[in-house]
Scaffold this motif. Sequence first.
Motif, short mmCIF file in Angstrom:
data_model
loop_
_atom_site.label_atom_id
_atom_site.label_comp_id
_atom_site.label_asym_id
_atom_site.label_seq_id
_atom_site.Cartn_x
_atom_site.Cartn_y
_atom_site.Cartn_z
N LEU A 137 9.63 -27.45 25.80
CA LEU A 137 8.98 -26.59 25.11
C LEU A 137 8.18 -25.98 26.17
O LEU A 137 7.98 -25.70 27.21
CB LEU A 137 7.95 -27.30 24.00
N SER A 138 7.82 -24.19 25.39
CA SER A 138 7.62 -23.68 26.78
C SER A 138 5.84 -23.74 26.79
O SER A 138 5.13 -24.64 25.80
CB SER A 138 7.18 -22.43 25.85
N GLN A 139 5.34 -23.95 28.10
CA GLN A 139 4.05 -24.27 28.13
C GLN A 139 2.63 -23.60 28.37
O GLN A 139 3.40 -21.99 28.41
CB GLN A 139 4.13 -24.66 29.85
N VAL A 140 1.80 -24.05 27.80
CA VAL A 140 0.64 -23.29 27.67
C VAL A 140 0.06 -22.25 28.95
O VAL A 140 0.05 -23.54 30.09
CB VAL A 140 -0.50 -22.96 27.34
N LYS A 141 0.21 -20.95 29.19
CA LYS A 141 -0.45 -20.18 30.13
C LYS A 141 -1.10 -20.35 31.48
O LYS A 141 -1.95 -20.04 31.68
CB LYS A 141 0.65 -18.77 30.43
N THR A 142 -2.39 -20.43 29.93
CA THR A 142 -3.96 -20.18 30.46
C THR A 142 -4.55 -21.90 30.30
O THR A 142 -3.79 -22.21 28.84
CB THR A 142 -4.53 -19.75 29.98
N THR A 143 -5.42 -22.40 31.04
CA THR A 143 -6.11 -23.25 29.97
C THR A 143 -7.28 -22.79 29.91
O THR A 143 -8.67 -23.68 29.52
CB THR A 143 -6.38 -24.71 31.19
N ILE A 144 -8.29 -21.94 29.78
CA ILE A 144 -9.13 -20.97 29.16
C ILE A 144 -9.44 -21.16 28.13
O ILE A 144 -8.54 -20.39 26.56
CB ILE A 144 -9.85 -19.91 30.20
N VAL A 145 -10.36 -21.37 27.18
CA VAL A 145 -10.56 -21.71 25.54
C VAL A 145 -11.72 -20.51 24.82
O VAL A 145 -12.00 -20.74 26.12
CB VAL A 145 -10.38 -22.42 24.84
N SER A 146 -11.81 -20.12 24.13
CA SER A 146 -13.39 -19.50 24.45
C SER A 146 -14.33 -20.62 23.61
O SER A 146 -13.99 -21.53 23.00
CB SER A 146 -13.03 -18.34 22.62
N ALA A 147 -15.22 -19.94 23.43
CA ALA A 147 -17.07 -20.96 23.03
C ALA A 147 -15.94 -21.51 22.00
O ALA A 147 -16.60 -22.30 21.17
CB ALA A 147 -17.98 -20.70 23.59
N ASN A 148 -16.41 -20.53 20.47
CA ASN A 148 -16.14 -20.95 19.65
C ASN A 148 -15.33 -21.95 18.64
O ASN A 148 -15.25 -22.66 18.54
CB ASN A 148 -15.79 -19.44 18.40
N ASP A 149 -14.14 -21.72 20.02
CA ASP A 149 -12.31 -22.85 19.99
C ASP A 149 -13.46 -24.45 20.26
O ASP A 149 -13.45 -25.04 19.47
CB ASP A 149 -11.43 -22.64 20.39
N TYR A 150 -14.33 -24.36 21.18
CA TYR A 150 -14.45 -25.49 21.90
C TYR A 150 -16.09 -26.21 20.69
O TYR A 150 -15.57 -26.85 20.33
CB TYR A 150 -16.42 -24.89 23.03
N LEU A 151 -16.89 -25.10 20.10
CA LEU A 151 -17.50 -25.58 18.79
C LEU A 151 -16.96 -25.89 18.04
O LEU A 151 -17.09 -27.41 17.47
CB LEU A 151 -18.58 -24.58 18.64
#
Length: 250
Positions: free
Chosen positions: A121-135
């Motif tokens: 599968l195509s791989q995710v290019k970034t490992t940075i996510v938003s603070a809202n996603d974390y919450l």
Amino acid sequence: MAADDHHRCISLPDRQSFTGIYGVVKNTSELCFARSEELTGTLDQFILIDVSEKLPDQNVPQDILSITTSRVKTKKFLKSKAILVFSEPHKRHSLAKLCQELVSSGFEKPKVLIGKRPEELSQVKTTIVSANDYLVEFSHFGAVTLAATHGIGEELVNMGISVVPHQVDEDLNTRIRSAFISYSLNGYLPIFVVAEDGQEQRIAKKLKLGFKGEAFVIAGGLSALKNAVRNSALGAAKRAGVDGMPGCAR
């Protein structure tokens, strides 16, 4: 405003304001969850369904069905098929909701991929996510949290966020490896790193390829997380004010 009303105002990102921002969400299930190494055979046996958010110019392979989570369960022709649904690898809560909806809707063979994607599968290019996603993950599903520094760790603990303890001389990848083994339930819970403001790109580059899909860095660092907590707390206070709670956050 009376003194006893003032302390009920939720406006600062501390332990009291963080706890209970989100209510416990029901109607979720992890029965469909599978990590890439748990899949037997090849991906050809599945109808692949990508429910991740995409940029307008991002191409999707023709053999992958790209739709929103809300539309998956409306595809009745898929009910008897072996399907493999995947999204951004840090997301668990929305996929747990989708799993419950698929099972309840009569889907016979749904599987939901969590964590690292198979190489096909195509791989995710970034490992940075938003603070809202974390919450969302922290509050609704569960997450493993690492602090880039001891000072950040103390601030997170004061906000009611438990952090993985670490030795000062341990490098980041060693800490992530230890957290994966000891705290993530073998990758069942996503791992998030909270860095100093403006350092998230540098921290993300330190992550070895082996941790892509397993560990993520919060965009904007500690300040972004505090702002996200504050905004969520204010929103909760406003909604509660409709039912008689002091409208101090309005």
